[in-house]
Design an enzyme around this catalytic site. Structure first.
Site, PDB file in Angstrom:
ATOM      1  N   THR A  20      48.076 -36.717 -38.863  1.00 53.59           N
ATOM      2  CA  THR A  20      47.041 -37.652 -39.307  1.00 53.59           C
ATOM      3  C   THR A  20      46.078 -37.062 -40.330  1.00 53.59           C
ATOM      4  OG1 THR A  20      45.563 -37.065 -37.474  1.00 53.59           O
ATOM      5  CG2 THR A  20      47.096 -38.902 -37.102  1.00 53.59           C
ATOM      6  N   TRP A  21      46.422 -35.926 -40.919  1.00 52.87           N
ATOM      7  CA  TRP A  21      45.527 -35.342 -41.918  1.00 52.87           C
ATOM      8  C   TRP A  21      45.325 -36.324 -43.060  1.00 52.87           C
ATOM      9  CZ3 TRP A  21      46.636 -32.822 -46.896  1.00 52.87           C
ATOM     10  CH2 TRP A  21      45.505 -32.182 -47.429  1.00 52.87           C
ATOM     11  N   TYR A  54      39.301 -33.743 -39.427  1.00 49.26           N
ATOM     12  CA  TYR A  54      39.965 -34.717 -40.294  1.00 49.26           C
ATOM     13  C   TYR A  54      39.048 -35.916 -40.503  1.00 49.26           C
ATOM     14  CZ  TYR A  54      44.317 -32.178 -39.157  1.00 49.26           C
ATOM     15  OH  TYR A  54      45.292 -31.227 -38.965  1.00 49.26           O
ATOM     16  N   GLN A 165      50.478 -24.276 -33.384  1.00 49.05           N
ATOM     17  CA  GLN A 165      50.774 -25.223 -34.463  1.00 49.05           C
ATOM     18  C   GLN A 165      50.628 -24.490 -35.791  1.00 49.05           C
ATOM     19  OE1 GLN A 165      48.515 -28.940 -36.257  1.00 49.05           O
ATOM     20  NE2 GLN A 165      49.098 -29.330 -34.130  1.00 49.05           N
ATOM     21  N   TYR A 193      53.507 -28.187 -38.959  1.00 47.76           N
ATOM     22  CA  TYR A 193      52.806 -29.244 -39.688  1.00 47.76           C
ATOM     23  C   TYR A 193      53.166 -29.179 -41.176  1.00 47.76           C
ATOM     24  CZ  TYR A 193      49.177 -25.742 -40.997  1.00 47.76           C
ATOM     25  OH  TYR A 193      48.505 -24.642 -41.479  1.00 47.76           O
ATOM     26  N   ARG A 198      55.379 -30.251 -50.689  1.00 45.57           N
ATOM     27  CA  ARG A 198      55.875 -29.917 -52.026  1.00 45.57           C
ATOM     28  C   ARG A 198      57.027 -30.786 -52.492  1.00 45.57           C
ATOM     29  NH1 ARG A 198      55.570 -23.263 -51.948  1.00 45.57           N
ATOM     30  NH2 ARG A 198      53.535 -23.129 -50.943  1.00 45.57           N
TER      31      ARG A 198
END
Length: 271
Positions: A20-21, A54, A165, A193, A198
């Protein structure tokens, strides 16, 4: 969605979840973000990860809206910012997150990264207190190196670390040198994560493998990044088509030849 035991906890957790970033940063996008998360839950992407940093808590509020009415279906994780990771600060941060998430507990509470400001012993003592109070079921860490993992676990008196994580995608696989083997030896789940970072996915090899299986490069990447029993991943998706794509990423099996080809291409990209 395939589930597997989440480290030492034994809890069966969705191998592919939802990150959810950057969610909650645009009010005009929140409805779509909530719908995407709900669609993911319906498709089995029930591990939802967020953090107090966030959007200064707004992403947590998006998750709270998405999980309303189906809390028992969601494995909900959030994180304390290192600046808040004192004993009292960790307790207060968790309580704030619970209010944002509209829940009485989280399934997993993490230290977001190593704190140079607060002793790890104070943070871990608070984590154990949160478990004792029933505010979190499990505890873990994020972005920790092996020596830091050892220090965090040594600071715990009753609990064990459920997970670490970490950044993990096809072009950044540094964790495979020492962090991943260490975690596997100690039954610490590894949650990757930004797995689609990229955008390139080593396009030549991955695209070829995707065509062979009738899949997409995104699905091949997620499949490869969860190929071991210790590995989980939490891609972010705000568009329904990407949510559906993620949910179908484990509906096929990469062959030993596929795995070798991707591994070789990763090595060549760093040569």
């Amino acid at each position: 969605m395939i589930t597997r035991p989440f480290g030492v906890t034994g809890e069966r957790v969705a191998v592919i979840g939802q990150g959810t970033w950057r969610m909650g940063e645009r009010p005009d996008a929140e409805k779509d973000e909530v719908r995407a998360l709900r669609l993911g839950i319906d498709l089995g992407l029930t591990h939802i990860d967020t953090a107090e940093m966030y959007g200064d808590g707004r992403a947590e509020r998006v998750v709270g809206r998405a999980g309303a009415g189906q809390r028992s279906e969601v494995f909900m994780a959030t994180k304390v910012h290192p600046r808040n990771a004192s004993y009292r600060g960790t307790l207060e941060a968790c309580e704030r997150s619970l209010r944002n998430l509209q829940t009485d507990y989280v399934d997993l509470y993490l230290l977001h990264w190593w704190s140079g400001r607060h002793p790890i012993g104070d943070t871990m003592r608070a984590m154990e207190e949160l478990v004792r109070r029933g505010l979190t079921r499990f505890i873990g860490v994020s972005n920790l190196e092996v020596r830091q993992l050892k220090a965090a676990q040594a600071a715990l008196a009753r609990e064990r670390l459920a997970c670490n994580q970490v950044l993990y995608h096809l072009r950044d696989h540094a964790i495979e040198r020492d962090v991943l083997p260490y975690c596997e030896r100690r039954r610490i789940a590894v949650v990757g994560y930004t797995p689609l970072a990229r955008g390139g996915f080593l396009r030549g090899v991955v695209a070829e493998i995707a065509r062979k299986h009738g899949r997409t490069p995104r699905q091949v990447a997620l499949n490869f990044l969860t190929r071991r029993a210790s590995l989980f991943t939490i891609p972010k998706a705000s568009r329904p088509e990407h949510v559906r794509e993620n949910a179908a990423a484990l509906d096929f099996r990469l062959t030993p030849g596929d795995l070798k080809a991707i591994a070789a291409a990763r090595q060549e990209s760093h040569a």
